[in-house]
Design an enzyme around this catalytic site. Structure first.
Site, PDB file in Angstrom:
ATOM      1  N   PRO A   1       0.790  -1.242   0.000  1.00  0.00           N
ATOM      2  CG  PRO A   1       0.084  -0.875   2.207  1.00  0.00           C
ATOM      3  CD  PRO A   1       0.836  -1.859   1.343  1.00  0.00           C
TER       4      PRO A   1
ATOM      5  CG  ASP B   1       0.767  -3.459  -6.223  1.00  0.00           C
ATOM      6  OD1 ASP B   1       1.624  -3.748  -5.358  1.00  0.00           O
ATOM      7  OD2 ASP B   1      -0.314  -4.060  -6.331  1.00  0.00           O
TER       8      ASP B   1
ATOM      9  CB  CYS C   1       6.318  -9.425   6.246  1.00  0.00           C
ATOM     10  SG  CYS C   1       4.890  -9.824   5.218  1.00  0.00           S
TER      11      CYS C   1
END
Length: 432
Positions: free
Chosen positions: A256, A277, A375
């Site tokens: 984002p 993206d 992550c």
């Protein structure tokens, strides 16, 4: 809004995750919008609590239900999980937990199962099941079988501490936008509103940690773009990329937009920062964040794995590849992830990450930097991925990001809870 409605919405949220495979982000916003701030917080606390303790709750439920519920009645199992969680793990009174959970059957149009719900919850209390927890360490961990096995394989020495960290509620991290306000002035504004926070955080000089939950839109400077919400581990990316004036930067898989914005905050004199993206809707969120923070980047919808469909042929000085991953490092923040991911997803993600590395590497100038980030805390997506890439590319050299970062053990693995951060992995590569 009635307490029964609140519990019915909790069961609906759980059903959407566990039976329909929806993320809480998809289903929760609509449900929470129907409640005031206090009830929103209660609803989140209960639903997150069930998801963190699901194996233990299911262990108890199997002892209380003679046979699983089916079809339209299935949602009542999720209502029971919520009721059992209240009895075992929350401060809700026994009477309220039972009566209002039973009352939620009306809201779920399952009136005929009120007696069953009442009997199950009463039996849980009568049999003192809370004092009889499973001795299976996997059930106690709150993890699905596949993830528990992978964590045990990857981290045999510190598995217990890791599991505790993955089930601990995370703090709220903010990143101060130094293009709009100094850290000191922002902290002064927080102090004027008696907001509890910490600063002076190693490796995250623009970071503030809030010590209580707040509606971020009510904090000083929100509309002026003074800060963003971003975990400390994610805040390391822009510094490790270390963009310089007049350079051309690509943030692949940018949405984002937190890292895109941080790159621009640290280095406002770039020649170009391209935020790419695949998802147009998520790219819109990047635009919204840039606008609020008063920053400028070039936005482009495209598939990073297929640069021939969007690349203009001009090489990049630096590329940030925040690759799609299992997100196992942020499970403490998003407990639904553990139930949405499957073991079979990991190999596909590893293939996607490898494809992205292969596709983006030719876009990098000689002497340029590619920062690989996930992550995830799984070795297959991180260390093993970079080992493979270094083995297959003679023109790639590891640029250490910490003293123990070597070609044999490449990158930096942050585990959940390290310095209060989420789990993250970074590896920095230089093109020879």
């Amino acid at each position: 809004m009635s307490a029964a409605k609140l519990r019915a919405d909790g069961a609906t949220a759980l059903f959407s995750v566990l039976e329909q495979g929806q993320s809480l982000r998809q289903s929760f916003a609509y449900l929470q919008a129907q409640h005031n701030e206090k009830d929103k917080a209660w609803l989140q606390e209960m639903v997150y609590g069930v998801l963190r303790n699901l194996p233990q709750l299911q262990y108890w439920l199997r002892q209380l239900l003679h046979k699983p519920l089916k079809s339209k009645q299935k949602i009542v199992e999720h209502l029971l999980l919520l009721g059992i969680y209240q009895l075992a793990f929350s401060r809700v009174s026994t009477h309220a937990a039972v009566a209002e959970t039973v009352g939620a059957c009306d809201k779920l149009k399952c009136n005929g199962l009120k007696g069953l719900v009442n009997a199950c919850l009463r039996n849980f209390i009568r049999q003192d099941l809370n004092a009889h927890r499973s001795e299976d360490p996997r059930i106690a961990s709150g993890m699905p079988k596949w993830l528990y096995r992978r964590l045990k394989d990857n981290y045999p020495q510190n598995l217990p501490a890791l599991l505790v960290a993955m089930n601990t509620r995370p703090p709220i991290w903010l990143r101060v936008n130094q293009q709009q306000v100094s850290l000191d002035d922002f902290c002064d504004a927080l102090s004027e509103q008696h907001i509890q926070f910490d600063t002076n955080i190693a490796d995250a000089p623009q970071a503030v940690i809030l010590r209580k939950g707040y509606d971020l839109t009510t904090l000083p400077g929100y509309s002026q773009g003074w800060f963003s919400a971003q975990d400390g581990a994610a805040q390391l990316a822009a510094g490790l990329l270390s963009a310089q004036p007049k350079e051309r930067i690509l943030d692949a898989c940018a949405a984002p937009g937190g890292k895109t914005c941080h790159i621009l905050e640290l280095q406002p004199e770039l020649d170009e920062c391209l935020a790419l993206d695949l998802d147009a809707e998520r790219l819109h969120r990047v635009a919204e964040n840039l606008e609020r923070l008063k920053l400028n980047a070039e936005l482009l919808q495209g598939d990073a794995a297929e640069p021939e469909t969007w690349w203009d042929g001009r090489s990049f000085d630096r590329i940030l590849l925040d690759a799609p991953c299992s997100a196992t490092g942020v499970i403490r923040r998003h407990p639904d992830i553990r139930w949405l991911r499957k073991d079979s997803d990991i190999e596909q993600l590893v293939q996607t990450q490898a494809q992205l590395l292969e596709s983006l590497w030719p876009l990098l100038k000689a002497g340029g930097t590619l920062l690989y980030a996930t992550c995830s805390i799984l070795e297959q997506e991180n260390r093993m991925q970079i080992l493979r890439f270094l083995r297959d590319h003679q023109d790639a050299k590891l640029s250490p990001v910490h003293p123990q970062d070597t070609p044999e053990q490449p990158g930096m693995q942050i585990l959940p809870g390290d310095r209060e951060m989420d789990g993250f992995y970074y590896a920095r590569l230089i093109k020879c």
